[in-house]
Design a protein around this motif. Structure first.
Motif, PDB file in Angstrom:
ATOM      1  N   VAL A 171      -3.503   4.493  -9.383  1.00 12.78           N
ATOM      2  CA  VAL A 171      -3.815   3.535  -8.500  1.00 12.78           C
ATOM      3  C   VAL A 171      -3.640   2.161  -9.081  1.00 12.78           C
ATOM      4  O   VAL A 171      -3.084   1.287  -8.861  1.00 12.78           O
ATOM      5  N   GLN A 190       0.550   4.502  -2.458  1.00 10.13           N
ATOM      6  CA  GLN A 190       0.484   5.804  -2.038  1.00 10.13           C
ATOM      7  C   GLN A 190       1.683   6.733  -2.493  1.00 10.13           C
ATOM      8  O   GLN A 190       1.513   7.961  -2.810  1.00 10.13           O
ATOM      9  N   HIS A 191       2.785   6.027  -2.563  1.00  8.86           N
ATOM     10  CA  HIS A 191       3.924   6.789  -3.207  1.00  8.86           C
ATOM     11  C   HIS A 191       3.953   7.205  -4.664  1.00  8.86           C
ATOM     12  O   HIS A 191       4.151   8.325  -4.800  1.00  8.86           O
ATOM     13  N   LEU A 234       0.953   7.781  -5.909  1.00  8.94           N
ATOM     14  CA  LEU A 234      -0.150   9.058  -5.973  1.00  8.94           C
ATOM     15  C   LEU A 234       0.438  10.255  -5.381  1.00  8.94           C
ATOM     16  O   LEU A 234       0.204  11.280  -5.923  1.00  8.94           O
ATOM     17  N   ASP A 235       1.540  10.030  -4.378  1.00  9.84           N
ATOM     18  CA  ASP A 235       2.298  11.411  -3.924  1.00  9.84           C
ATOM     19  C   ASP A 235       2.947  11.968  -5.098  1.00  9.84           C
ATOM     20  O   ASP A 235       3.188  13.103  -5.023  1.00  9.84           O
ATOM     21  N   SER A 283      -4.873  15.267  -0.367  1.00  7.87           N
ATOM     22  CA  SER A 283      -3.974  14.216   0.287  1.00  7.87           C
ATOM     23  C   SER A 283      -4.040  13.325  -0.837  1.00  7.87           C
ATOM     24  O   SER A 283      -2.882  12.255  -0.540  1.00  7.87           O
ATOM     25  N   ASP A 284      -4.877  12.911  -1.574  1.00 10.62           N
ATOM     26  CA  ASP A 284      -5.024  11.810  -2.223  1.00 10.62           C
ATOM     27  C   ASP A 284      -4.808  10.605  -1.749  1.00 10.62           C
ATOM     28  O   ASP A 284      -3.844   9.531  -2.226  1.00 10.62           O
ATOM     29  N   LYS A 285      -5.591  10.158  -0.695  1.00 13.41           N
ATOM     30  CA  LYS A 285      -5.418   8.886  -0.031  1.00 13.41           C
ATOM     31  C   LYS A 285      -6.294   7.897  -0.475  1.00 13.41           C
ATOM     32  O   LYS A 285      -7.558   8.284  -0.531  1.00 13.41           O
ATOM     33  N   ILE A 322     -11.048   7.989  -4.161  1.00 11.81           N
ATOM     34  CA  ILE A 322     -10.175   8.805  -3.533  1.00 11.81           C
ATOM     35  C   ILE A 322     -11.037  10.042  -3.506  1.00 11.81           C
ATOM     36  O   ILE A 322     -11.661  10.833  -4.295  1.00 11.81           O
ATOM     37  N   TYR A 361       0.849  -1.195  -0.014  1.00 11.90           N
ATOM     38  CA  TYR A 361       0.049  -0.028   0.077  1.00 11.90           C
ATOM     39  C   TYR A 361       1.002   1.206   0.127  1.00 11.90           C
ATOM     40  O   TYR A 361       0.230   2.225  -0.572  1.00 11.90           O
ATOM     41  N   ASN A 362       2.102   1.245   0.515  1.00  7.13           N
ATOM     42  CA  ASN A 362       2.927   2.211   0.822  1.00  7.13           C
ATOM     43  C   ASN A 362       3.332   2.655  -0.783  1.00  7.13           C
ATOM     44  O   ASN A 362       3.641   4.068  -0.885  1.00  7.13           O
ATOM     45  N   LYS A 409       0.262  13.901  -7.086  1.00 13.96           N
ATOM     46  CA  LYS A 409      -0.709  14.830  -6.583  1.00 13.96           C
ATOM     47  C   LYS A 409      -0.412  16.320  -6.662  1.00 13.96           C
ATOM     48  O   LYS A 409       0.849  16.637  -6.934  1.00 13.96           O
TER      49      LYS A 409
END
Length: 356
Positions: free
Chosen positions: A136, A42-43, A45-46, A62-64, A85, A38-39, A49
């Motif tokens: 994603v 998210q990386h 996505l970061d 935050s795009d979580k 999201i 998952y990290n 973002k």
């Protein structure tokens, strides 16, 4: 509305608008039993973002990602993966002037003519915010491909007239990811960032280019005639907002070459001495690195007055507002990687299905 799904065996369908409550997607065809990091999702996505540096849009998201289905105990179950999201920082008031007027070179006019209605807030469905959903899905595809020793590296090679012409090596990824522009040169990164800052001060925008190199791809991926590997890669890249061009291997440079210069001569180990084919011959991967470039136009929203028309086809003046990227390529790198990963995984699974 058609056209919100991409892929054959691995198929992504996205939904949502830029200023709606959320965006999201459904990913079908991901095999069961793969452990997901998952990290790492998210990386990626970061990396896409907004608000991540001073040279991109300052919208704060935050795009979580929240997964709703298709994953159990951190592993894919083989069933559709659903996710959302949330949109957290919409400023719809910035777009009130667009209720009746059309931004030049945007999708405002064409959406209105096609559907008779449009979400003028940030472009609605035509907004590049939709691409977070692709990241994603692509991040999941990249993790599966990595287990097959297939690596996908995209990076910025051009902003305006500033161009990186070096030879790509995977070690350069550390350099490209360490600067705001994502170019594999510390010196050029400073020049490009300064150029983007100057353009932004003028209320203007500038285009750029992204190159992608995919290594470890086995031979045999791709289908003859209409479903060639480079055809699908081209479709994937041209579906990304602001993309105006795609070429692979020698691309348009091949126009000025002779066949004796351009042919990739084989070696006895099955590789080729050169790679003008870009890793694809006859629409099928040949085992060499797949190498392509994507051209992005300057962002259409300018923070300066422009001539346009309203819904009554009357001439009006329009001043762009809101938070926009002066150059899209720094944030588009993970999008290019994501779409490439979806194509390669799709064709990998197709090829696997052929073999006994």
């Amino acid at each position: 509305m058609a056209g919100s799904s991409f892929g054959t065996l691995v198929r992504l369908t996205t939904f949502g608008e830029s200023h709606g409550k959320a965006i999201g997607g459904i990913i079908e065809g991901i095999p069961a039993g793969f452990s997901l990091d998952y990290n790492q999702i998210q990386h990626d996505l970061d990396r896409r973002k907004p608000g991540q540096s001073a040279i991109v849009t300052q919208r704060k998201e935050s795009d979580k990602v929240q997964f709703l289905s298709g994953i159990f105990d951190g592993k894919t179950t083989g069933t559709p993966i659903g996710f959302t999201i949330e949109n957290e920082d919409q400023k719809s008031a910035d777009y009130t002037e667009l209720q009746k007027a059309f931004r030049p070179s945007h999708a405002d006019f064409t959406y209105q003519q096609k559907y008779g209605i449009r979400d003028y807030r940030g472009g609605g469905r035509s907004s590049a915010r939709e691409t977070a959903c692709r990241v994603v899905a692509g991040a999941i595809a990249k993790q599966i491909l990595a287990q097959k020793n297939i690596r996908i590296d995209a990076f910025v090679y051009q902003v305006g007239s500033l161009k990186w012409t070096g030879e790509w090596k995977s070690e350069l990824k550390t350099i490209s990811e360490a600067n705001n522009v994502r170019v594999p040169s510390e010196e050029l990164a400073v020049e490009m960032e300064n150029l983007i800052r100057e353009i932004r001060k003028e209320g203007d925008t500038i285009g750029g280019g992204i190159r992608c190199v995919i290594t470890g791809v086995p031979t045999g991926l791709g289908e003859p005639v209409f479903d060639k590997l480079h055809t699908e890669l081209g479709k994937a890249m041209l579906s990304i907002n602001a993309v105006k061009g795609f070429d692979f291997g020698s691309g348009f440079d091949s126009i000025s070459m002779k066949g004796s210069e351009h042919n990739d001569l084989f070696t006895t180990d099955g590789t080729t001495k050169t790679n003008f084919s870009g890793g694809i011959q006859g629409g099928i991967s040949n085992g060499m690195p797949i190498d392509f470039r994507v051209a992005f136009k300057p962002v259409a929203t300018l923070i300066q007055e422009q001539d346009t028309i309203n819904e009554d086809f009357e001439a009006v003046k329009l001043m762009g507002k809101g938070r926009h990227d002066p150059c899209v390529v720094p944030r588009a790198v993970p999008i290019v990687e994501a779409m490439a990963a979806l194509v390669i995984l799709d064709y990998y699974l197709m090829q696997k299905a052929y073999k006994k």
